[in-house]
Design an enzyme around this catalytic site. Structure first.
Site, PDB file in Angstrom:
ATOM      1  CB  THR A 100       2.264   4.647  -5.872  1.00 33.76           C
ATOM      2  OG1 THR A 100       3.011   3.820  -6.773  1.00 33.76           O
ATOM      3  CG2 THR A 100       2.575   4.248  -4.440  1.00 33.76           C
ATOM      4  CE  LYS A 137      12.988   1.177  -3.666  1.00 34.86           C
ATOM      5  NZ  LYS A 137      13.040  -0.203  -4.213  1.00 34.86           N
ATOM      6  N   GLY A 189      16.137  -9.952   9.656  1.00 35.65           N
ATOM      7  CA  GLY A 189      15.339  -9.409   8.567  1.00 35.65           C
ATOM      8  C   GLY A 189      15.036 -10.449   7.499  1.00 35.65           C
ATOM      9  CG  LEU A 196       7.951 -11.043  -5.539  1.00 34.01           C
ATOM     10  CD1 LEU A 196       7.694 -12.208  -6.470  1.00 34.01           C
ATOM     11  CD2 LEU A 196       6.733 -10.154  -5.454  1.00 34.01           C
ATOM     12  N   GLY A 197       7.740 -10.675  -0.954  1.00 30.98           N
ATOM     13  CA  GLY A 197       7.465 -11.290   0.339  1.00 30.98           C
ATOM     14  C   GLY A 197       8.306 -10.781   1.477  1.00 30.98           C
ATOM     15  CE  LYS A 202      21.862  -0.482   1.099  1.00 29.34           C
ATOM     16  NZ  LYS A 202      22.374  -1.382   2.177  1.00 29.34           N
TER      17      LYS A 202
END
Length: 643
Positions: free
Chosen positions: A478, A416, A298, A455-456, A428
């Site tokens: 959104t 989050k 990942g 980012l990215g 999480k």
């Protein structure tokens, strides 16, 4: 062309001939200056023999000291120093030889001193004239090019001057440099490399119009993100392309080249100073160790592997469920770090036999747990799988680390997990609670890192925006007020590595992420950096918050508070005491409901384990009708709560 080839083939002959002329001329001129051009006739025989002596002596010394082998078009300060040395040695040897052979008769000492100075000036003069002609009239064969872009350099320091020199000399660079822009008042109207400092940054718009500039290059490698953002904002009104020279840390050996110039990206505009790592502290727990990384293919996991490999571990174990990303990171590491043992393992963190088998066979000493389901809307629609992966998978890994006496277990979490409004963040948070509770009864040090959006990273907003821009838009946001904390992938990984080195067990480490950024502003910046105008060339449309999303994210829960660390960018969230035994029972019940696809039961236990979990108004309302029939069929209905 024929003359050029002829000169190249006979280059040494040309060099020797020119130096012979210079040696002869400097000696004759020295006598002329000594006697005000009227040289007495009785000196002529001595001058003739002195020239015959000076030529072989000086030519031999010039050759020995490398003054006959350089290319005149590239003359620089080191060449001048070498020429000065050669002339000094040549003059000393010539004076000595004259004293022995001619006993200094008819040879005034001032003549030999003048000869040395004149010879130095003539040689340097010829070289600089050659360089000036080559660069200004025949610049490396670069002829008239209709495709040349007018370029303005922001920054007249060392880096800017090196770029200017290369633009002038390199035939493959289709740039026409019009000048510099620099805020240093001492450089106002100064000339560097033949180009003038035209003004300051506040005058960019005016200068672009005046000189018809096509492209602006920011050549200040030491500039902070805040400074770069300021420059880019001043460039935005010019409607020209903006490029940047990478930071000092990205320029290997300090060498600056036009080839390193790239487009400005959002990483340059974050406005945060680079993180300073305690390299020794990190090396102490990674060098020579067996290190396991889950989710190695990942975005975070692969960067973890790259940076960990730089600390020379004994073995780097890559645990990944996807074959293709695992193959990609394995090949990259094998090419970049051939001396490190790389062990690629395909497997699922939810498989107990696979997890325990890996720990038993590889015996990792340090574990970085980056494997997780992270996409909020996707997990809203698949709550059972979110629980199975993020909670069950983490529990299996943590239990294995405890059982096999791993030294350190570093878990990657998310902002989050703070007052979660979605399934992903809640799972999480449960994973955080479990590793904290397990830490109190284990010899393994369990630590957690919590940070915002990266980012990215795969599936993040920036790659999505870039793809939409490539298609001509529009960009989808959104909500105009939605904000997020952002960091780069290398920053995130540095936090994880530093936290692992600092952690004594049970801590949740937070990163100073600066101020939150509006997604709308990111979209506008990316459109401008791509050479377009927001709302004119490419539009931005608002689609409404997705299931489980909220307008803003947080890094701390009520009651957690923070404790500073020795690192100015990292602090610790005070842990909340949780009973391991009760947590274990509740998690077991949660996993049981997830296994049976009992979604209401899953949601109920998510609330029980994380009381602060409050589904967002736009979250998914899950209605599960489990109908047993002869076919043992089941039906799952998912609708929006606000429908």
């Amino acid at each position: 062309m024929f003359l050029k080839d002829l000169l190249f083939r006979h280059r040494l002959s040309v060099v020797f001939f020119s130096k012979t002329v210079i040696i002869t001329s400097s000696l004759l001129l020295a006598y002329g200056l000594r006697f005000d051009i009227s040289i007495p006739s009785n000196y002529f025989p001595t001058i003739f023999y002195l020239i015959l002596l000076a030529i072989p002596i000086k030519m031999a010394i010039f050759w020995q000291l490398g003054c006959c082998r350089g290319w005149w078009r590239y003359v620089a300060m080191p060449d001048l120093i070498q020429i000065a040395k050669a002339n000094l040695v040549g003059s000393v040897v010539l004076i000595g030889a004259s004293a022995v052979i001619f006993r200094m008769e008819n040879i005034p000492r001032s003549v030999l001193i003048l000869d040395g100075l004149l010879c130095f000036l003539f040689i340097c003069g010829v070289r600089f004239i050659t360089r000036a002609v080559r660069e200004h009239y025949f610049p490396m064969g670069k002829g008239f090019d209709l495709k040349q872009s007018n370029v303005l350099l922001v920054g007249a320091g060392d880096a800017g001057q090196m770029i200017a020199r290369e633009i002038r000399q390199n035939p493959t660079i289709h740039y026409n440099l019009v000048g510099f822009v620099d805020d240093d008042p001492y450089k106002k109207k100064a000339v560097f490399q033949g180009y003038k400092v035209l003004g300051q940054q506040d005058q960019l718009s005016e200068l672009v119009d005046k000189f018809r500039v096509d492209e602006i290059i920011i050549a200040i490698p030491s500039a902070s993100g805040k400074q770069i953002r300021s420059i880019v904002e001043k460039c935005q009104h010019t409607c020209v392309r903006v490029k940047i020279l990478p930071g000092v840390g990205d320029i290997i050996g300090g060498k600056v080249s036009v080839q390193q110039i790239r487009n400005v990206d959002l990483n340059d505009l974050l406005g945060r100073e680079p993180i300073k790592l305690d390299e020794l502290q990190i090396r102490n727990y990674l060098t020579g160790k067996r290190v396991l990384v889950t989710g190695a293919g990942g975005s975070i996991g692969s960067e973890l592997c790259r940076q960990i490999a730089g600390y020379n571990p004994d073995k780097l174990i890559l645990f990944e469920n996807g074959e293709t990303p695992l193959f990609a990171i394995e090949q990259e590491l094998l090419n970049s770090f051939p001396d490190i043992s790389i062990i690629p393992i395909i497997g699922d963190i939810r498989n107990p036999a696979r997890v325990n088998g890996i720990f038993d066979e590889q015996m990792p000493q340090v574990v970085f747990h980056a494997a997780a389901y992270k996409h909020v809307p996707m997990m809203e629609r698949n709550p059972a799988e979110s629980v199975n992966n993020n909670v069950r998978g983490t529990r299996l890994l943590a239990d294995a680390a405890d059982h096999f006496k791993v030294e350190k277990f570093v878990m990657v979490s998310t902002d989050k997990a703070v007052r979660p409004t979605n399934i992903m963040g809640t799972t999480k948070r449960i994973a955080e609670l479990y590793v904290q509770a397990l830490n109190k009864r284990s010899k393994t040090n369990f630590v957690t890192t919590r940070f915002g959006n990266v980012l990215g990273s795969n599936g993040s907003v920036i790659p999505t925006f870039k793809e939409q821009i490539n298609k001509g838009g529009p960009l989808t946001v959104t909500d105009p007020e939605v904000t997020r904390f952002f960091m780069t992938i290398p920053e995130a990984v540095q936090l994880v590595l530093q936290a692992g080195s600092m952690g004594q067990g049970g801590e949740i480490y937070l990163f100073d992420m600066g101020s939150p950024v509006k997604i709308k502003h990111l979209a506008e910046e990316l459109i401008r950096l791509s050479g377009y105008k927001p709302y004119e060339d490419i539009d931005i449309v608002y689609t409404g918050l997705r299931p489980g999303e909220k307008l803003y994210e947080e890094l701390l829960l009520d009651g957690e508070g923070t404790v500073p660390t020795q690192h100015p960018k990292i602090c610790i969230a005070k842990s909340i005491d949780v009973s391991y035994e009760k947590l274990k029972v509740d998690i077991e019940a949660l996993l049981s409901h997830a296994k049976d696809l009992d979604i209401p039961g899953v949601v109920s236990y998510l609330h029980q384990l994380v009381p602060e979990y409050t589904p967002a108004q736009n979250s998914i309302k899950i209605e599960f009708d489990y109908k047993r029939s002869t076919a043992s069929s089941s039906h799952l209905s998912i609708v929006r709560a606000n429908d």
